[in-house]
Motif scaffolding. Sequence first.
Motif, PDB file in Angstrom:
ATOM      1  N   GLY A  30       0.771  -1.234   0.000  1.00  0.00           N
ATOM      2  CA  GLY A  30       0.000   0.000   0.000  1.00  0.00           C
ATOM      3  C   GLY A  30       0.806   1.290   0.000  1.00  0.00           C
ATOM      4  N   THR A  43      -5.496   6.774   0.849  1.00  0.00           N
ATOM      5  CA  THR A  43      -6.483   7.114  -0.188  1.00  0.00           C
ATOM      6  C   THR A  43      -6.648   6.016  -1.237  1.00  0.00           C
ATOM      7  OG1 THR A  43      -4.750   8.227  -1.424  1.00  0.00           O
ATOM      8  CG2 THR A  43      -6.123   9.611  -0.035  1.00  0.00           C
ATOM      9  N   HIS A  45      -6.901   2.531  -0.894  1.00  0.00           N
ATOM     10  CA  HIS A  45      -7.548   1.235  -0.631  1.00  0.00           C
ATOM     11  C   HIS A  45      -8.899   1.055  -1.322  1.00  0.00           C
ATOM     12  CE1 HIS A  45      -4.460  -0.507   1.780  1.00  0.00           C
ATOM     13  NE2 HIS A  45      -4.350   0.601   2.471  1.00  0.00           N
ATOM     14  N   PRO A  46      -9.763   2.085  -1.358  1.00  0.00           N
ATOM     15  CA  PRO A  46     -11.026   1.881  -2.097  1.00  0.00           C
ATOM     16  C   PRO A  46     -10.770   1.587  -3.574  1.00  0.00           C
ATOM     17  CG  PRO A  46     -11.185   3.826  -0.711  1.00  0.00           C
ATOM     18  CD  PRO A  46      -9.758   3.392  -0.675  1.00  0.00           C
ATOM     19  N   ALA A  49      -9.502  -1.936  -3.939  1.00  0.00           N
ATOM     20  CA  ALA A  49     -10.602  -2.892  -3.718  1.00  0.00           C
ATOM     21  C   ALA A  49     -11.427  -3.041  -4.998  1.00  0.00           C
ATOM     22  CB  ALA A  49     -11.486  -2.411  -2.570  1.00  0.00           C
ATOM     23  N   ARG A  50     -11.687  -1.901  -5.683  1.00  0.00           N
ATOM     24  CA  ARG A  50     -12.457  -1.957  -6.931  1.00  0.00           C
ATOM     25  C   ARG A  50     -11.679  -2.713  -8.014  1.00  0.00           C
ATOM     26  NH1 ARG A  50     -13.758   3.558  -5.702  1.00  0.00           N
ATOM     27  NH2 ARG A  50     -15.857   3.630  -4.855  1.00  0.00           N
ATOM     28  N   GLU A  52      -9.459  -4.922  -7.602  1.00  0.00           N
ATOM     29  CA  GLU A  52      -9.379  -6.345  -7.242  1.00  0.00           C
ATOM     30  C   GLU A  52     -10.675  -7.061  -7.624  1.00  0.00           C
ATOM     31  OE1 GLU A  52      -7.825  -6.558  -3.236  1.00  0.00           O
ATOM     32  OE2 GLU A  52      -7.355  -8.670  -3.519  1.00  0.00           O
ATOM     33  N   THR A  53     -11.788  -6.385  -7.398  1.00  0.00           N
ATOM     34  CA  THR A  53     -13.085  -6.971  -7.753  1.00  0.00           C
ATOM     35  C   THR A  53     -13.192  -7.199  -9.253  1.00  0.00           C
ATOM     36  OG1 THR A  53     -14.024  -5.667  -6.004  1.00  0.00           O
ATOM     37  CG2 THR A  53     -15.575  -6.665  -7.518  1.00  0.00           C
ATOM     38  N   LEU A  54     -12.647  -6.259 -10.009  1.00  0.00           N
ATOM     39  CA  LEU A  54     -12.705  -6.380 -11.471  1.00  0.00           C
ATOM     40  C   LEU A  54     -11.752  -7.443 -11.995  1.00  0.00           C
ATOM     41  CD1 LEU A  54     -12.806  -2.596 -12.357  1.00  0.00           C
ATOM     42  CD2 LEU A  54     -14.644  -4.224 -12.741  1.00  0.00           C
ATOM     43  N   SER A  59      -4.043  -9.637  -4.820  1.00  0.00           N
ATOM     44  CA  SER A  59      -3.239  -9.313  -3.643  1.00  0.00           C
ATOM     45  C   SER A  59      -3.014 -10.569  -2.827  1.00  0.00           C
ATOM     46  CB  SER A  59      -3.945  -8.251  -2.799  1.00  0.00           C
ATOM     47  OG  SER A  59      -5.130  -8.772  -2.255  1.00  0.00           O
ATOM     48  N   TYR A  77       0.215  -6.097  -3.666  1.00  0.00           N
ATOM     49  CA  TYR A  77      -0.692  -5.979  -4.820  1.00  0.00           C
ATOM     50  C   TYR A  77       0.113  -6.026  -6.115  1.00  0.00           C
ATOM     51  CZ  TYR A  77      -4.095  -4.201  -1.462  1.00  0.00           C
ATOM     52  OH  TYR A  77      -4.950  -4.068  -0.402  1.00  0.00           O
TER      53      TYR A  77
END
Lengths: 113, 137
Positions: A30, A43, A45-46, A49-50, A52-54, A59, A77
């Motif tokens: 990070g 700033t 992490h959000p 997270a997005r 990673e979802t895509l 990670s 990551y």
Amino acid sequence: MGEGPSPRMTLTTQLVLRALLEEPVQEKYGLQICAAAGLPSGTIHPILARLETLGWVESRWEDTDPHEQGRPRRRYYRFTADGAESARIALARASTPVAGLSRLRPRPAGGDV
Amino acid sequence: MSPLEGQPSQRPNRRVSRRALARAITKDRDLAMALADDNYRTSDSALDRALPELSRAVVDNSLEHRLAGIAARMLPPPNRTRYAEEFRSELGDLAQSGAGRWRQVIYAFRQLARARHMRKALMASSQRRATPGSEAS
């Protein structure tokens, strides 16, 4: 590739993607990503997270013993196999309208060709 | 009419539960002592391993760790443990890199301020996973 859903290409998202693309196969934690992107800590992490979802970013926990290291293990990551290419395409698309804006820049007086 | 009217008295039950509690404590104490004894017999370094954890728990009571903990608790339950550890790890990295206390507090405040966005992103992630049609092809 690159045709799937992509994140909202905000300036911070673009900065995070560019930071990861500097060394796409290199894992970063990070604070390293924050430093590379020039963003303040806390700033990213959000965005990660997005991504990673895509499926653009993956990670994993650092494979060390926290007691031996004397610090908590890090979360690393990096881009997935397709993630880097998707990111390049998305960045190219996102930067196109910005490049187009240069035509609207005021030209010097008398410089009309 | 009083809301307690018509209900059986609580006193006998309380006495019973106290007795049960006392019995459970005794049993747990015996079990804990047996486990500790067994643990020390099998591994002399059990205490060595436990002490850093305990000292870290004491250190983690600082403002920055508490703020980061609150930020993690604002996230969806399945993600809390991971991000609590990640925030803790980054606070540790900041401290190791020589960042002062205030930089660490600011880091934790930022995590707290962004926790709502983070929660939204993670909720969207879980929804996306639950709806296979919306997953990237």
